[in-house]
Structures are given as structure tokens and as C-alpha cells.
Design an enzyme around this catalytic site. Structure first.
Site, mmCIF file in Angstrom:
data_model
loop_
_atom_site.group_PDB
_atom_site.id
_atom_site.type_symbol
_atom_site.label_atom_id
_atom_site.label_comp_id
_atom_site.label_asym_id
_atom_site.label_seq_id
_atom_site.Cartn_x
_atom_site.Cartn_y
_atom_site.Cartn_z
ATOM 1 N N CYS A 148 -26.344 7.375 -22.843
ATOM 2 C CA CYS A 148 -25.336 6.960 -21.823
ATOM 3 C C CYS A 148 -25.171 5.569 -21.645
ATOM 4 C CB CYS A 148 -26.110 7.581 -20.506
ATOM 5 S SG CYS A 148 -27.829 6.876 -20.188
ATOM 6 N N ASP A 167 -29.843 -1.628 -22.288
ATOM 7 C CA ASP A 167 -31.418 -2.234 -22.290
ATOM 8 C C ASP A 167 -31.779 -2.193 -23.431
ATOM 9 O OD1 ASP A 167 -31.682 -3.425 -19.578
ATOM 10 O OD2 ASP A 167 -31.722 -1.099 -18.855
ATOM 11 N N GLU A 175 -34.941 3.511 -23.423
ATOM 12 C CA GLU A 175 -34.524 1.908 -23.630
ATOM 13 C C GLU A 175 -35.498 1.056 -23.529
ATOM 14 O OE1 GLU A 175 -32.761 1.636 -19.480
ATOM 15 O OE2 GLU A 175 -34.295 3.112 -18.632
ATOM 16 N N HIS A 233 0.797 -1.338 0.019
ATOM 17 C CA HIS A 233 -0.091 0.006 0.082
ATOM 18 C C HIS A 233 0.755 1.278 -0.115
ATOM 19 C CE1 HIS A 233 -3.730 -2.238 1.420
ATOM 20 N NE2 HIS A 233 -3.851 -1.940 0.030
#
Ligand SMILES: Nc1ncnc2c1ncn2[C@@H]1O[C@H](COP(=O)(O)OP(=O)(O)OP(=O)(O)O)[C@@H](O)[C@H]1O
Ligand SMILES: [Mg+2]
Lengths: 208, 842
Positions: free
Chosen positions: B770, B723, B699, B457
């Protein structure tokens, strides 16, 4: 025709038979269950016997229903709710009757068998009392025309055969189901007690 | 409170269960609501069940909320069923016979009931009790099934399960594990994780990381408890989001794979004047060495005779450490929210029950001081991490050391790091903890460590800070003196100890060139997406919350085209209240400083569900109650969101978008609810933008077909291609057998886009896209050619897509799109695009 007094006598005889066969039934249950079926049946029917005096003069429906209630709350094993339901159902079906013909007996057995199915969800071959009641109902249905005694002889013979036929079955209901294959080879205690009850009815009629 | 009836053949067993329950349930009210029926009133043969007693018991504890009956076996079941026949049907309706194993089930049920849970949840909790036992014993379902056929155990419920294949680059390493544990912790349910027979409690960070789940491995999750379904849904969603690592550089310091760097790891001074290590963060640093002497703290006082005092000290130190961790997180988080999550891992380590209990136990039972107890427990933990069979997780040991030291510092004092450096220097250290890397003063030019690995890290945070860094340099501390001039090459992993003037000049030049290149990239990201013939598109980002805005703007976004509000809901473990929703929306719109922000109302359903919200099981969830249909069915939730959105609209250019609209009627209905919310706010004198722009996702095929009608009523459209494609092509995204049929390159989808754009432009409204399609560079000619006004995508794709658009002309793109509309298959369209790209290159 079977009278109301004969029904009472049958129940009284049943109590005696259960007491006499307490060991026998318990031994059967010891082989494949929890060794209490005789104790249970004896406890239940001795309670029924105590109730009988109050029932004198009542219609057969009421007598059977009260028997059912009594068994229900006193037997203590699976056979309590089972026989309890058998007698309650039969009592409902025969409500108001004061005497029974073969037809009525047929009704009694049918509603009894249906009660077992309703309560225990048993099917043929599960190695339970259902395996006695189911063939008895069939034979009874086919022999409605016979006189009660002859009719009952047929039924008892069927029951005895059916009882013995439970021996090779593997239990799929009740305590015995936990034994799996080891339940094979013994008669089902409930099948035996059911046969005893039928035989007691026949004996009552036979005895007059 | 619900009533509970325990039915057993044996009075002793019933009494035993009662004793077990009363150990854990102390409230008299809760105890009174449990009835125990056991055995018969027959001295000599007391074993059995009596339906009448069961009936009495049920009647005794029955109230409005119902009764749960737990039975042992055989006639107990028949008696309970019989009892129900005799009970008032109205009471019986609310009695549930429960298939749970009696002891575990009764305990689980009693506890749940005492917490006030409803009948349904208590029943589920009880029925899930067996799953815990099974997983504890490491049995899988088949093994655990009873050997006897038809025995009642077969029908037991098992808790819910979920199998997930981990796709994260570094597996379920610290950061995603922290996300996972954080998510699991929000639910009541017991959540167990299993990998190849090893088990972990999903709420313990050490156990989860201890499984060392690598990329491609499958984890099996078992959740039991009232909110098990919601918990799994949330975990599934998190997994889809790759535990927060989707669209994010894999959690790895940008490692240079040049052979020098890798091979040089730990080789020390193989070339005269050059030390080599592992290059973990690129860049060149030229400056003086500053040796940091940070050794571990030494615990001097081992024993104490006041355990109470020690427990208190531990508590204070832990709390301070958590606060410090949160501050560090906030400090890093501003510039780099992804890296900040490392500190979530630290916080979970600090709050790990297992560690805490072990420490307390040593204080209480071994009279240790808080520091001694803490050190010994965390040392063991460090050891455990060091022995994990996974190099990535092995490096987490440094994180444990970090929190160990942090707490020790609180307990015995001592500051490790200088708050000031003598000037711009290259920091030389044996090893640095992540916290120390963050705390390094701004004069730090670069870092060299003798220890550490590629993915510690500390290295990641160094990279996040843009500090050139080399780790695993053997002989570093011995070979470098304070104040010595060094050249650190973070790309090759080389550290020049005595650079001559020529080398220095050469590196200075490279340093400059590198800086310029980074700068160019950054600048180009901010360039607009304008075609060579001056047609411009707006490029926006898809975000999941206000924290993503800064990154989006830095990545070149000109606004936000899609704010998915599902994550807000998911993260709050249900529904955030109006105020906190409003705060999130407002934070986003304010962070955008006047740039447009489109917020989509809750799009739940399909494969996304809401924790805490019992989702009805639908046969075809994608054709079910999702998006606007879900919010119509839950108007209270919808209303609260609309109010929050309207309140936030006062603070910037916020637009509202409804998902899954299929007809003008639905759109009107949604707008009417918005209107209602607005009137409420106006009455309450709460400011909002009365002229707020309202649009919808396109959609659903019916919306495409009626696009002209919708365009007359909407302020904008945004096409959701994921979709839309699945609905047009009639293939379920979630069904692997047909999912391959879905592609936005299909001419039918392109024609739908075309029709939508035409309808929008006919009505003079703005139309964007989008879906994932919008971010595909190879689709740029189609997207431009079809006439979309805006493309909204995930941030990492923005700069590239802008560049792709800048290479086009509108005229060529239109021709290409026109040809694509005439194609008859997706393959043809792809071929067309390939040819088009070839033409561009020539
Ligand atoms: N589900 C069932 N359906 C039909 N008959 C059943 C069922 N379960 C048990 N029986 C019958 O009940 C008989 C056993 O009755 P008994 O009075 O011994 O009850 P039990 O099995 O001991 O009950 P318990 O479950 O309390 O131990 C069996 O021989 C069988 O005929
Ligand atoms: Mg028995």
C-alpha cells in the site's frame, strides 16, 4: 574573637552608616538606576535597628537570620531579597555561634556571596554587589590566619578597590542593565553599600 | 481554578491591571483567585516590592491547581523567587513564575484561568501574549528584541511558528484557503499568517485569501495559545495533503490550451457566424439558446428606524443562506466531493466575522436596512477581491457576488433562476454565480457566459457537471436570440451562431466520438488487472475517509487496501468518539457494497501528531513512539477505535490492520486488545464480525526478518514501502540531506519485499502493498513479478496501473524481478526496467 555584642553593635552602626549615606547611595542609584538604593537600605536597616533590643543574648546565627528576614521584608528593592538572603545564609552557616574568629567571618562572607548568586544569578562583571563580595571572599580565604581586625582591614581594602572597579563595567543585571552602555562610568550602588557594611564591621571591631 | 498573582513595583499599576482584567473577567470566583501585590507600605517611597507580601498573596490564592505569578521587573522577580523559598514546598511546587510581559500576560492569563484552563495552558497563553502584539505591529523577531543586551524581554516566549511553502497549483486560493481557515477555526489558539510583511488572521477567510498566496510562496504561521502546537500540527498535516488537493486535478476547469481558445478570449465575432470566448469545460453541445436574464437585485429601501428588526432579518437571511449553501454543497458533493468544497468557501464568507460586524454596525449606526447594509459591505468586499493582484483570486469576486445575491434574495425576495427550462437548451447568460450553475436544471446542454474567466468557480462547477462551457464571450447577450440553434464547442471556445447542415453533421460526429472515448476510458478503468498470461492482481484504493469511496470505485478500485484513519482524528480536532468513528467506518464498508476494506488503526507519531494530544518532543520521531507504539501507550484511544471497527465489521468485509508492528509479540498484544474489545461488545450484545480478518503493515525491518513467524499468526500482510525503505536504508524521510537515498527501487528493499511475499505465500496468506511504490507504473513488472496479490494506491493512479499490468506477462515480469533482485543499486534496477520497457515496445 568577635562577640555577640559586637555583632549587634555592627548592625547598629550599619543602621547609622546607612542613614548617613542615604543621599550618597541614592545619588549613585540615580545615575544608573531608580534613585532608591539609599532609601531602601536606610529603611531596611532602621527596621533592623528596631529589632536589635529583642536580639540581645541570642546566638549570632539567630541574630543574622533575623536581620536577613527583616531586610527581606522592608528594603523594597532588589537589594532586599539580596541582602536578606546574604544574612539568612550567613545565619544558617553560623547557627549556634556566640563568637566569631576570622575563619567564621570567612564563612560569613562565603555564604553571603553564595546567597547573592543564588538569588540574583549574577556573575563577575555584571556590575553588581557580587563584584565586591567575590574578591572579598577570595582575599578572606587566603587570610584566614590573620587576627580579625587585620583580616577585616584586608577585606575592606579589597572591597573598596572592587567597588571602584565596578565603574567601568556595563551593567547586565538589575535596573541599570536597561541603560546599556550608559551604565558605564558610575559605581554600582549595591557594591557601594556592601563596602559600607564591611567597613562598619571593621570600625566596630576597631572601636573595641 | 488556578490562582494568579500580579506583582508590581507600583500599587497604581497593580490596580490598573486589576481594572483591565475585571473589564473582561466578571465571575466573582475568577476575580477572587487573582491577587494583586503592588508597592510598599512607605508613604514617601511607595515604589518597590516586598517578598513577604508576595508570599502572602500566593498562599491566599493557592489551591490544588497551582498559581501563576506575573511580575513587572527587577526586584519583582527576586521577591517572587524569594517568596517561593518561604512557602510550603508542596505549594511552591505548583507555583509558576511567568516570563510574560505583565499587562498583556496578566490579561491573557486571567481570561484563560477564568475559562478553567490548567496552569500549564494558562502559562503558555500568557507567554504567547507578546507574539500577538509583535505581529500586530508587524515586527519580526529580531526587530522586536530589545535593544539592550541582557534585558529581560529577550527571554520572552513568542508563540510557535511554522513556515510552509505552498505547492498548490493555484496557490492558497479559495478552496484550500477554506480548508485552512476551517482547520484553524477548530483551535483556540490565535493563529496569524504572514506573507511578505502582510498579515492575516488565519480564521478569517477574507483575510487569508486577501494575502493572495501563490504557488511557491512561503507563508509564516504564528500560533499562540494553549493548543498552538496542536493547531500547527494539524495545519502541517493539511499542508502535506496540499489542503485537500493532493492527488486531485488542480482546481481549474479543464482548460484547453489550444491557441484558438486562449487567443479567442473575449474577441467576439471575428469569424463570420462564430463567437469566441475562453474554453473552460470541454465537450460539444448542440441545441437551442435560452437567454437567462439574471440581473443583480435592486435594493429599494435604504433606511429603517428599527435596527433591532433589521438585525433580526439579517440574521434570518444569513442563516437561510448558509443552509442553502450547505444544500448546494450536498447536491454537488455526491458526485464530486472536491468541487463541493467551493461551497465551504461560500459558507465561510457568509460567516465571516468581519463582514458581519461591519454590516451590523451600519444597521445600528447608520439606520440602514439589512439589505442596504449588507449590499454596501459586500460591494466593498467585491471591490477588494477585484483589486487583488492575482487573477485567480480576482475571480473570487463572483463568489462574493453570489453570496451577496443569495442573502439579498432572502431579504427582498426574487428568484433568479427558472426551475424549468423549455427543453434541452444551451444557457446563455451575462454571468452565472456558482450557486446558479449548480441550480441549472438538468436539461441544460451547455453554458455560455459573456463574463467570467478560466477559473471562476462557476466554470469549475460547470466542468464538474460535465457541461461544455465557454466564458468571456464578448457580445454574447446582444448577439444571440432566444430559441436560436447553436453549436457550442467547449474544447475550442467557439460558439457557432448559424451552423449549416454540414457543420452540424460534422459536430454531431465529433460529439459521438468524444462520448465514446470518455466511455472507453471509463470502461477500461473498470477492467481487471490481468496479465496477458492470466495472472490477476487486486487493485485497490488508499482512502482517507468514507467520502473517498465513490470516487475510488468510479476510478476502477476493486476495494480499499488502506483506509488511513488519521484524517478522521485530525479533522475532528482530536479524537472522534466511538459512535462517530463507527459511523465513518460503517459508511465506508457499506459504500463498498461487499468489496474488501482494510482499515489501519491510528498511525500517529513520526511526523504526524494528534490535535489536542500533547506530543512529547522526540529526538528521532520516526524511531519513536509511533503507530502501534503510540496506541499501546494510549490504550483508551486504541480501545475505542477497536470497538468502533468491530461494530462496523458487522456491515461488510472489513479487515483490521495494525501499523508499525515489529515483532510477533506486539502483534499478539494488539490482537489481545482486539479480543478484549470483542468480548466487551459481545457482553453488551452489540453485533460484530467474530471472524474478522486481522493483519499488519510490514514496514519495520524486524517484521521482514520475522515475516515467517508473523505470517503464522496474521491473516494478511500489507507492505508499506515508504517507511520500509527509509528504515532499511537508514535515511530519514524528513531530512533533506539524506532523503534522496530513499528509493523503493533499491535492491535491498526489493529483497525485503521478496522475502515478505515468500513468507506470506508459504503460510498461505494474502500479501498486498500500500505504499507509493504500488502505484508506480514503471514498477509494474517488479510488483507483478515479485508475486504481490494486491496493490493499493491513490485513486488517480488506478486505471493506468491496471493498464500497465495488462500489458505484461507473469513470466516476463518474474524474470525481470529476479534480475532486479540480483542488482546492486537502485540505478541498475532502473536501467533494467528501462530495457524491459524497450523490449515490451518492440
Ligand atoms: N540580579 C542581581 N544580582 C545581584 N545584584 C543585583 C541584582 N540586581 C540588582 N542588584 C544589586 O542591587 C542594587 C540595586 O538595589 P536597589 O535596592 O536599588 O534595587 P532596585 O534595583 O532599585 O530594585 P528594583 O528592581 O525594585 O527597582 C544594584 O546596584 C546591584 O548591586
Ligand atoms: Mg534602585
Amino acid at each position: 574573637m568577635i562577640t555577640e555584642e559586637q555583632v549587634l553593635a555592627w548592625l547598629e552602626l550599619s543602621a547609622t552608616v546607612m542613614a548617613e549615606n542615604k543621599e550618597f547611595l541614592t545619588d549613585l542609584d540615580a545615575a544608573i538606576g531608580d534613585a532608591d538604593h539609599g532609601i531602601n537600605m536606610n529603611r531596611g536597616f532602621s527596621k533592623v535597628k528596631d529589632k536589635l533590643p529583642e536580639l540581645a543574648g541570642k546566638d549570632i546565627g539567630t541574630i543574622l537570620k533575623t536581620t536577613g528576614m527583616t531586610l527581606m521584608s522592608s528594603v523594597g528593592g532588589a537589594s532586599g531579597p539580596l541582602y536578606g538572603t546574604v544574612f539568612m545564609k550567613a545565619g544558617q552557616a553560623l547557627a549556634g555561634k556566640t563568637e566569631l574568629g576570622s575563619d567564621d567571618l570567612c564563612t560569613l562572607f562565603q555564604s553571603g556571596r553564595d546567597g547573592i548568586v543564588q538569588r540574583g544569578k549574577a556573575v563577575a562583571g555584571d556590575k553588581t554587589m557580587f563584584d565586591v563580595w567575590a574578591p572579598v571572599v577570595e582575599v578572606a580565604d587566603a587570610n584566614r590566619g590573620l587576627e580579625p581586625l587585620a583580616f577585616l582591614e584586608m577585606c575592606v581594602a579589597t572591597a573598596e578597590e572592587a567597588r571602584d572597579a565596578t565603574a567601568p563595567m556595563q551593567a547586565r543585571k538589575g535596573r541599570a542593565s536597561y541603560l546599556g552602555e550608559r551604565s558605564i562610568g558610575h559605581i554600582d550602588p549595591g557594591a557601594a553599600s556592601s563596602t559600607l557594611l564591611l567597613a562598619a564591621l571593621r570600625d566596630t571591631i576597631k572601636g573595641g | 481554578m488556578i490562582g494568579i498573582v500580579i506583582v508590581s513595583h507600583s500599587r497604581e499599576l497593580a490596580a490598573g491591571i486589576q481594572a483591565l482584567i475585571e473589564q473582561m473577567v466578571s465571575s466573582p470566583e475568577a476575580r477572587e483567585n487573582i491577587a494583586y501585590v503592588g508597592g510598599l507600605d512607605d508613604e514617601s517611597n511607595p515604589i518597590g516590592t516586598d517578598p513577604m507580601q508576595v508570599m502572602e498573596a500566593i498562599t491566599r490564592v493557592a489551591g490544588e491547581e497551582g498559581v501563576l505569578v506575573l511580575m513587572d521587573l527587577g526586584s519583582a522577580l527576586l521577591s517572587a523567587e524569594t517568596a517561593l523559598d518561604f512557602i510550603d514546598p508542596e505549594v511552591a511546587e505548583n507555583v509558576r513564575l511567568c516570563a510574560a510581559p505583565i499587562v498583556e500576560g496578566a490579561l491573557a492569563a486571567a481570561i484563560q484561568a477564568s475559562l478553567g484552563a490548567d496552569l500549564e495552558s494558562v502559562a503558555r497563553e500568557a507567554e504567547g501574549a507578546l507574539a500577538m502584539k509583535r505581529s500586530q505591529l508587524g515586527l519580526n523577531d529580531e526587530e522586536a528584541a530589545p535593544g539592550v543586551q541582557g534585558a529581560p524581554l529577550k527571554e520572552e516566549e513568542d508563540g510557535l511558528t511554522l513556515d510552509l511553502v505552498i505547492t498548490n497549483e493555484n496557490g492558497l486560493h479559495a478552496r484550500p484557503a477554506a480548508r485552512f481557515v476551517g482547520c484553524a477555526g477548530k483551535f483556540q489558539a490565535e493563529i496569524q499568517l504572514e506573507k511578505a510583511g502582510k498579515h492575516a488572521n488565519a480564521k478569517s477567510i477574507n483575510q487569508v485569501t486577501g494575502l493572495a498566496v501563490k504557488k511557491g510562496e512561503t507563508i509564516h504561521i504564528i500560533a499562540t495559545g494553549s493548543d498552538a502546537a496542536e493547531a500547527l500540527a494539524a495545519i502541517r498535516l493539511l499542508h502535506e495533503d496540499q489542503f485537500g488537493e493532493k492527488d486531485v486535478q488542480p482546481l481549474q476547469a479543464p482548460v484547453q490550451t489550444s491557441p484558438t481558445a486562449v487567443n479567442a478570449g473575449g474577441q467576439g465575432e471575428s469569424v463570420e457566424g462564430i463567437l469566441s470566448g475562453i474554453a473552460v469545460s470541454p465537450g460539444i453541445a448542440i441545441g437551442e439558446a435560452f437567454l437567462l436574464k439574471s440581473g443583480p437585485l435592486v435594493v429599494k429601501k435604504e433606511k429603517s428606524d428599527s435596527p433591532e428588526e433589521e438585525l433580526r432579518r439579517l440574521d434570518v437571511a444569513l442563516r437561510e443562506a448558509v443552509t442553502a449553501t450547505e444544500q448546494e454543497k450536498a447536491a454537488v458533493g455526491k458526485s464530486n466531493p472536491q468541487q463541493a468544497e467551493i461551497f465551504d468557501f461560500h459558507r465561510l464568507l457568509l460567516q465571516d466575522e468581519e463582514t458581519l460586524e461591519a454590516t451590523k454596525k451600519r444597521i445600528r449606526e447608520e439606520s440602514k436596512t439589512a439589505e442596504a447594509a449588507w449590499q454596501s459591505v459586500t460591494d466593498a468586499l467585491v471591490e477588494r477581491y477585484r483589486n487583488i493582484d492575482d487573477s485567480y483570486l480576482r475571480e473570487r469576486a463572483a463568489d462574493v457576488v453570489d453570496i451577496q445575491q443569495k442573502v439579498l434574495r432572502g431579504l427582498i425576495g426574487g428568484d433568479l433562476l427558472p426551475t424549468e427550462l423549455p427543453g434541452p437548451v444551451i444557457v446563455i447568460a451575462k454571468d452565472l454565480s456558482p450557486g446558479e450553475v449548480v441550480a441549472l436544471p438538468p436539461e441544460t446542454l451547455g453554458i455560455c457566459m459573456e463574463e467570467g474567466g478560466v477559473t471562476s468557480h462557476a466554470a469549475i462547477l460547470a466542468a464538474a457537471r460535465g457541461l461544455p462551457t465557454i466564458t468571456a464571450i464578448r457580445g454574447l447577450c446582444a448577439g444571440v436570440a432566444d430559441g436560436q440553434l447553436l453549436i457550442l464547442d467547449g474544447s475550442t471556445g467557439q460558439l457557432h451562431l448559424h451552423p449549416d447542415a454540414a457543420t452540424t453533421a460534422q459536430y454531431r460526429e465529433r460529439q459521438l466520438a468524444a462520448e465514446q472515448q470518455v466511455q472507453r476510458l471509463r470502461e477500461s478503468a473498470q477492467l481487471p488487472a490481468i496479465t496477458r498470461d492470466d495472472h490477476s492482481l487486486r487493485i485497490s484504493a488508499n482512502i482517507g475517509g468514507p467520502q473517498d469511496v465513490a470516487g475510488a470505485l468510479a476510478g476502477g478500485a476493486e476495494g480499499v487496501g488502506l483506509f488511513r484513519t488519521e484524517f478522521l482524528f485530525q479533522e475532528s480536532g482530536g479524537e472522534p468518539d466511538e459512535d462517530s468513528q463507527c459511523a465513518s467506518y460503517r459508511a465506508a464498508v457499506e459504500a463498498l457494497a461487499g468489496r474488501p476494506l482494510i482499515i489501519r488503526t491510528l498511525d500517529i507519531g513520526g511526523d504526524k501528531s494528534l490535535p489536542g494530544m500533547s506530543s512529547t518532543c522526540e529526538e528521532n520521531p520516526f524511531l519513536g513512539r509511533r503507530g502501534i507504539r503510540f496506541t499501546f501507550a494510549h490504550p483508551e484511544i486504541f480501545k475505542r477505535q477497536l470497538r468502533a471497527l468491530l461494530r462496523a465489521s458487522h456491515y461488510g468485509d472489513l479487515k483490521i490492520m495494525f501499523p508499525m508492528i515489529g515483532s510477533p509479540g506486539e502483534f499478539r498484544r494488539a490482537k489481545a486488545m482486539l479480543q478484549e474489545a470483542m468480548e466487551e461488545l459481545q457482553q453488551e450484545k452489540i453485533p460484530c464480525n467474530a471472524a474478522i480478518k486481522v493483519g499488519l503493515m510490514i514496514e519495520v525491518p524486524s517484521a521482514v526478518i520475522l515475516a515467517d513467524q508473523l505470517a503464522a499468526e496474521a491473516d494478511f500482510f500489507s507492505i508499506g514501502t515508504n517507511d520500509l525503505s527509509q528504515y532499511i536504508l537508514a535515511a530519514d524521510r524528513g531530512n533533506a540531506g539524506v532523503a534522496g537515498l530513499i528509493t523503493p527501487f533499491h535492491p535491498a528493499v526489493l529483497r525485503a519485499v521478496d522475502a515478505t511475499v515468500k513468507a506470506a505465500h508459504e503460510a498461505n496468506i494474502h500479501v498486498g502493498m500500500c505504499g507509493a511504490f504500488a502505484g508506480m507504473q514503471e514498477a509494474a513488472p517488479l510488483l507483478v513479478g515479485l508475486g504481490l496479490d494486491e496493490l493499493s494506491m491513490n485513486t488517480p493512479g488506478i486505471a493506468g496501473q491496471k493498464e500497465a499490468i495488462r500489458a505484461l506477462t507473469l513470466k516476463d515480469a518474474q524474470e525481470c524481478a529476479g534480475a532486479a533482485l540480483r542488482c546492486s543499486s537502485a540505478e541498475e534496477v532502473q536501467q533494467l526496467l528501462q530495457a524491459f520497457r524497450g523490449g515490451l515496445r518492440n
